[in-house]
Design a protein around this motif. Structure first.
Motif: not given
Length: 154
Positions: A6-11, A47-61, A69-72, A74-78
């Motif tokens: 699990i890591r931050p997503a890349r553009a 659009r959601e990243i611009e509005n505050g999403w922290s986006l993560f992925v589960a990377d399998d090689n 996607a979390l909106h930290l 707002k304490l929100y698991l989106d």
């Protein structure tokens, strides 16, 4: 075989994340795959990243196995979507555990009422239903949940 990381997503991964999102959503039986749906989800990620999403992925090689996607503020698991090939392997639980490291005291989320598998899972994971409302943008009835850390002696 090691677990996906699990890591931050890349553009440059946003298009692939949109595909994983669509395939997972389609696996619920609540939508059909289409180029239109895929284009909308891909545009929504940006659009959601611009509005505050922290986006993560589960990377399998190098394969995106899931998106989170979390909106930290707002304490929100989106969004939490696991690719169909990875469903049933506890990856969702690992993503929820990761979410609790990011939002250790309280997590809010919403889930489509017709996605019974998802909301029953959240209830088993300690989330409490607070209300149901129709989402005007898509007409789905949404179930709103909250989880709070249990304090010792509380």
């Amino acid at each position: 075989m090691p677990h996906p990381i699990i890591r931050p997503a890349r553009a440059e991964e946003h298009d692939e994340i949109g595909r994983v999102w669509m395939e997972s959503w389609v696996s619920t039986g609540l939508a059909e795959a289409s180029d239109f749906l895929l284009a909308n989800l891909r545009a929504r990620i940006r659009r959601e990243i611009e509005n505050g999403w922290s986006l993560f992925v589960a990377d399998d090689n190098g394969t995106i196995a899931a998106m989170l996607a979390l909106h930290l503020p707002k304490l929100y698991l989106d969004m939490l979507f696991v690719a169909p090939a990875y469903q049933g392997q506890s990856l969702g639980r690992r993503l929820l555990t990761f979410t609790r490291t990011q939002l250790p005291d309280e997590i809010c989320l919403r889930c489509v009422r017709e996605n019974e598998k998802a909301w029953r899972w959240y209830e088993r994971e300690g989330f409490v239903l607070e209300k149901e409302e129709i989402e005007p943008s898509n007409g789905f009835v949404m179930k709103y949940y909250r989880w709070r850390r249990q304090r010792p002696g509380a």
